[in-house]
Design a protein around this motif. Sequence first.
Motif, PDB file in Angstrom:
ATOM      1  N   THR A  50      34.757  35.598  48.152  1.00  0.00           N
ATOM      2  CA  THR A  50      35.444  36.864  48.341  1.00  0.00           C
ATOM      3  C   THR A  50      34.652  37.980  47.663  1.00  0.00           C
ATOM      4  O   THR A  50      34.373  37.924  46.469  1.00  0.00           O
ATOM      5  CB  THR A  50      36.859  36.797  47.753  1.00  0.00           C
ATOM      6  OG1 THR A  50      37.555  35.709  48.369  1.00  0.00           O
ATOM      7  CG2 THR A  50      37.609  38.081  48.027  1.00  0.00           C
ATOM      8  N   THR A  51      34.249  38.987  48.437  1.00  0.00           N
ATOM      9  CA  THR A  51      33.537  40.143  47.895  1.00  0.00           C
ATOM     10  C   THR A  51      34.115  41.401  48.535  1.00  0.00           C
ATOM     11  O   THR A  51      34.802  41.342  49.549  1.00  0.00           O
ATOM     12  CB  THR A  51      32.026  40.100  48.201  1.00  0.00           C
ATOM     13  OG1 THR A  51      31.827  40.198  49.616  1.00  0.00           O
ATOM     14  CG2 THR A  51      31.391  38.831  47.691  1.00  0.00           C
ATOM     15  N   ALA A  52      33.819  42.549  47.919  1.00  0.00           N
ATOM     16  CA  ALA A  52      34.218  43.814  48.517  1.00  0.00           C
ATOM     17  C   ALA A  52      33.318  44.096  49.718  1.00  0.00           C
ATOM     18  O   ALA A  52      32.102  43.973  49.628  1.00  0.00           O
ATOM     19  CB  ALA A  52      34.121  44.939  47.486  1.00  0.00           C
ATOM     20  N   ALA A  66      41.414  43.769  33.367  1.00  0.00           N
ATOM     21  CA  ALA A  66      40.068  43.982  33.908  1.00  0.00           C
ATOM     22  C   ALA A  66      39.633  42.823  34.789  1.00  0.00           C
ATOM     23  O   ALA A  66      38.740  42.974  35.627  1.00  0.00           O
ATOM     24  CB  ALA A  66      39.066  44.179  32.772  1.00  0.00           C
ATOM     25  N   LEU A  67      40.241  41.652  34.616  1.00  0.00           N
ATOM     26  CA  LEU A  67      39.930  40.485  35.445  1.00  0.00           C
ATOM     27  C   LEU A  67      40.935  40.302  36.567  1.00  0.00           C
ATOM     28  O   LEU A  67      40.569  40.052  37.717  1.00  0.00           O
ATOM     29  CB  LEU A  67      39.898  39.217  34.586  1.00  0.00           C
ATOM     30  CG  LEU A  67      38.768  39.078  33.584  1.00  0.00           C
ATOM     31  CD1 LEU A  67      38.966  37.812  32.771  1.00  0.00           C
ATOM     32  CD2 LEU A  67      37.427  39.051  34.278  1.00  0.00           C
ATOM     33  N   PHE A  68      42.231  40.411  36.239  1.00  0.00           N
ATOM     34  CA  PHE A  68      43.262  39.996  37.180  1.00  0.00           C
ATOM     35  C   PHE A  68      43.838  41.144  37.999  1.00  0.00           C
ATOM     36  O   PHE A  68      44.508  40.906  39.007  1.00  0.00           O
ATOM     37  CB  PHE A  68      44.393  39.284  36.427  1.00  0.00           C
ATOM     38  CG  PHE A  68      43.918  38.062  35.681  1.00  0.00           C
ATOM     39  CD1 PHE A  68      43.411  36.964  36.364  1.00  0.00           C
ATOM     40  CD2 PHE A  68      43.937  38.020  34.294  1.00  0.00           C
ATOM     41  CE1 PHE A  68      42.964  35.844  35.681  1.00  0.00           C
ATOM     42  CE2 PHE A  68      43.499  36.905  33.605  1.00  0.00           C
ATOM     43  CZ  PHE A  68      42.999  35.815  34.298  1.00  0.00           C
ATOM     44  N   ALA A  69      43.589  42.405  37.598  1.00  0.00           N
ATOM     45  CA  ALA A  69      44.121  43.538  38.345  1.00  0.00           C
ATOM     46  C   ALA A  69      43.032  44.323  39.045  1.00  0.00           C
ATOM     47  O   ALA A  69      43.315  45.342  39.676  1.00  0.00           O
ATOM     48  CB  ALA A  69      44.906  44.464  37.403  1.00  0.00           C
ATOM     49  N   ALA A  70      41.782  43.887  38.936  1.00  0.00           N
ATOM     50  CA  ALA A  70      40.667  44.613  39.539  1.00  0.00           C
ATOM     51  C   ALA A  70      40.130  43.825  40.734  1.00  0.00           C
ATOM     52  O   ALA A  70      40.118  42.595  40.723  1.00  0.00           O
ATOM     53  CB  ALA A  70      39.550  44.823  38.516  1.00  0.00           C
ATOM     54  N   LEU A  81      30.546  44.866  33.911  1.00  0.00           N
ATOM     55  CA  LEU A  81      31.912  45.115  34.358  1.00  0.00           C
ATOM     56  C   LEU A  81      31.950  46.147  35.485  1.00  0.00           C
ATOM     57  O   LEU A  81      32.915  46.216  36.238  1.00  0.00           O
ATOM     58  CB  LEU A  81      32.748  45.606  33.160  1.00  0.00           C
ATOM     59  CG  LEU A  81      34.271  45.575  33.282  1.00  0.00           C
ATOM     60  CD1 LEU A  81      34.763  44.164  33.562  1.00  0.00           C
ATOM     61  CD2 LEU A  81      34.920  46.127  32.023  1.00  0.00           C
ATOM     62  N   PHE A  82      30.891  46.944  35.617  1.00  0.00           N
ATOM     63  CA  PHE A  82      30.885  48.046  36.575  1.00  0.00           C
ATOM     64  C   PHE A  82      29.789  47.915  37.627  1.00  0.00           C
ATOM     65  O   PHE A  82      29.797  48.636  38.619  1.00  0.00           O
ATOM     66  CB  PHE A  82      30.725  49.374  35.830  1.00  0.00           C
ATOM     67  CG  PHE A  82      31.817  49.609  34.825  1.00  0.00           C
ATOM     68  CD1 PHE A  82      33.022  50.146  35.215  1.00  0.00           C
ATOM     69  CD2 PHE A  82      31.647  49.243  33.502  1.00  0.00           C
ATOM     70  CE1 PHE A  82      34.048  50.335  34.305  1.00  0.00           C
ATOM     71  CE2 PHE A  82      32.666  49.426  32.581  1.00  0.00           C
ATOM     72  CZ  PHE A  82      33.869  49.973  32.984  1.00  0.00           C
ATOM     73  N   ALA A  83      28.826  47.048  37.432  1.00  0.00           N
ATOM     74  CA  ALA A  83      27.766  46.805  38.402  1.00  0.00           C
ATOM     75  C   ALA A  83      27.732  45.315  38.705  1.00  0.00           C
ATOM     76  O   ALA A  83      28.035  44.493  37.845  1.00  0.00           O
ATOM     77  CB  ALA A  83      26.406  47.252  37.853  1.00  0.00           C
TER      78      ALA A  83
END
Length: 836
Positions: free
Chosen positions: A233-235, A425-429, A672-674
Amino acid sequence: MPPRHSPPEALLTTLTDGRGRSDRLTHTEHLPARPARYSPWPESIRPEIVAAALAVGVEQPWAHQAEAMNLAKSGQTVVIATGTASGKSLGYLAPVLSDLLDGTEARNGRGATALYLAPTKALAADQRRRAAELAPPRVRAALYDGDTPPEEREWVRQYASYVLTNPDMLHRGILPGHARWSSFLKALRYVVVDECHSYRGVFGSHVAQVLRRLRRICARYGSSPTFLLASATTADPAATAERLTGLPSVAVTEDASPRGPMVFGLWEPPLTENVGEHGAPVRRTATAEAAYLLTDLVEREVRTVVFVRSRRAAELVALQTQDQLGRPLAERVAAYRGGYLADERRALERALHSGRLLGLASTSALELGIDVSGLDAVLMAGYPGTRASLWQQAGRAGREAQGALAVLIARDDPLDTYLVHHPEALFAAPVEATVLDPDNPHVLAPHLCAAAAELPLTDADLELFGPSTAPLLPVLERRGLLRRRGDAWYWTRRERAADAVDLRGSGGNPVQIVEADTGRLLGTVDAAAAHTTVHTGAVHLHQGRTYLVRDFDLENAVALVEPADPPYTTAARDITSVSVLDTDTTVDWGEGRLNFGSVEVVNQVVGYLRKRISTGEIMGETKLDLPPRTLRTRAVWWTVTEDQLLDADIPPDQLPGAAHAAEHASIGLLPLFATCDRWDIGGVSVPLHPDTGLPTVFVYDGHPGGAGFAERGFRRAVEWLTATRAAIASCECERGCPSCVQSPKCGNGNDPLDKAAAVRLLDVLLAGAPGAGGEAGAGAGAGAGAGAGAGAGAGAELGADADADAGAGPEEAGEAETGASPGGVAGPDGEASAGS
C-alpha cells in the motif's frame, strides 16, 4: 503455556507481564478483523488454472484479484496495491499463466512468454514455486539470476516461457544480449514487476530506465507486452507505476481479502546502568531487546520473525536468542540476510516455509512477498524507515487470517523515540508516496549509453526516455561516449556500456569475504558498505560464527578474515565536509534562509570504535587510513544570522554544539516526511561556512545526483523542523542522548552537542518560517545559481561537525545495509543478483 495461535492480546500480555516489562509498552493499537469479499472467476481465465487454484484451496478469487485479472486481460497496465497477504500473486499469475497455456499450443511450445522481475532472488524463487502450483508442467517456468549455472542459461533462453529474474540480470544479461533472446522477446506478452514499491530513490530511477530499454527492444522484435505491477500500500500507486514503466496505469487498491485482528504494540527498551559518550544515559539496544522477546515467544512455540536493520544485527539477534534458549529449541532459530551463498539462503527458505524454524532474525529480504504462512508474531527492531515498510513487515504475521501480534521496538534514536511516544504519526497518517526520478541526468546518461549499445538511438526514442534525453545526447558525444552518424547515435567504446551502470549503486564490484587460513568464500558485501563494515579490525559475523578482518585489500576487493571471539562489535567513524556547487532555490525565513541545491560531499572513514556486545559501552577507538570518497548530490540547508543568535541567547562557544545537535536530530526526523531511510541521507553542520558566510546546517541525499529526499525536506521544512524541535525538547534526558541528539555514527564522537541551545536555535529559525503546514518552496525564487562553492573541504578545516549517516549503516551494528555512501547506493538488503 499458551497454545500456538494464541490471541494476540495474550501474546502481548506474555511479553509484558512475564518479566515485569509492562512499563516498556508505550502504546497498544487494536486493528479489527475484516471479512472477505469474493467475485466469480473471470471467463478469460483458463479452466486448468481455476482447477489448480481449487486444488490449493482457492474456490473463488477475492474481488480485487478478479478486478486485476480482468484489467490484465484487457491489456491495461495495472498495479495491484493492496495489503500484505492479500493474494496479489494470484491476481497477476492467473492471467499470465492462462496466456502462457494458450502459447503452449503453438508449434514451438511457446507462442506466448512472460517475464517476472523481483528485487531479490529469494522472492523470484518463491514465485516459481507458486507458478508451479497453478500451471501444468508444459508451462516452463525457470529462474534466471546470478545463481543459475551457465549450462542452464542457454536452455532458459531457448525454451522457458516464464522467466523469473531481477532488474540486475535484465540490465546486464538480457538486454545487452537481446539477439540471443529474440524468440523469447518476440512472444513476450506480459512483464510482471513485483514489490514495485521497493523501487524508490535512485535505485527505482535506474529500474525505470531499464524498463524503458526493455520496451524499446521489445518494439524492435514486434512485441508490446502488458505490464502488471504489485505493490504494498502506497500513496498514489498509479502514478508510481506510470513513473516506473512510462505507461498510463490503473490501480487496484480496494483490498477484499480477509484479515484477522491485529494487536500492534509500541515498545521502548529500558535505560541501563551504563553511560555512553560524555556520560549520556544509554538504553538497551533494540536488537538485544528483540532477542529477549524472541526467546520468550519461541519458548511458547510462537512462530516469529524479527526484522532488523543490518546483516550484523540479524546474526546478533539469532546468536543471543540461541544462547538464551539452549538446545533443542536453539536449533529452531536462525538468521537470514543478504551476503549468504545461494545454497545457504535456499536451505533457510525451505526451513522457514516448512515450519521447522520457529524464530528467524531477518533483514528486509523477508519484508517482501516470500510466502511465510502461519507466522503468529512480528518484532521490528527499529522503525524500518517508512510507514509503507512498517505495514509490510507487520503484515507478515497473520497470513492464515488468525490474530497476529506486531511489536515495534524503538532504537535509541530520535525518530524511533518520537514515534513510540507519538503513535498518531504511525496509525493516523497515510503511507508515503514512492519517490523516484527517471529524468535524473546522473541516472539517465549511462542508460542512454547502454541503450545505444543495444540499438542505435534515434529521434523516435527521445519521448520514450524522457525530456532530459535531447540535451544529454550532445553532452555524451562531447565526452566521447556516443557518436552521431546520420540520424542515429552509436556507442563508441569497446567495453560493454551496461557495465558502467550500477543499478544498486554499490560503488563497484562486491567485496569478497574470504577465510584467510582456508581460502573459503564466506560471502560478499557491497562496495559502498565495505569501508564501514570490513575494514581492517572489523568484527564480521556469519551464521553465528565471529571473525575479525585481518586485512582489507581495496585494490582486489577482498577482505581476509580469521575466526575470533572478541567481546565487542565495531562501528566505523568517518568525517564529512560539504561545499555548495549551486543554489537552485532560496526562501527567506525572516532573517534566516532555507536553501536547496547541489553540493559536493567528501567523506572518509578515519577509525572505528569497539563496543561491548551486551551493553554498547565504548571500549576504545582505533585509527584507520582509508582513501576519501567524493559525492555530488542534492541538499537542503539553512542559515541563521548573528542577530538571530543573539536573540536565541547562543554565544559563540555554544553555537557548534547547538548546530550539531540540531543537525543530528533533523537527520533522524526527515524519514517521517520523505520516503527514505535514515541511511539514505547525511548531514554536516558548520559554525561559519565559507560558501554562505553564516552558521549553516546541511542535510543531503547520500546518492549520486540526489534522490529527491532533501527536496522533500525542503518542501516540508516547516513540519520537519517543528517535529525536530519537539523531539529534542520532549526527551527526558538532561544534556542529550541517542534518543534525541546523539548519533553513534557521528564522525566527531558526538562532541560538541548542546541540547538546550539546539532548541533555542530551532525556535529562532522557526519564528521566521512560513505558516505551519505550508510548503517552504511556495513562491521561492531568489538565489538560483548563487553561492557556487569554493569551499571544498572547508568544513573539515573549520571544525565542521559532520554526521555521515548516509551509508554509514544502522547504528547498532555499524553496517550499511540499505543506505548509501559517497559514490553509491546499496540495494534492499544487498540482495542483488547482478552479473550474467
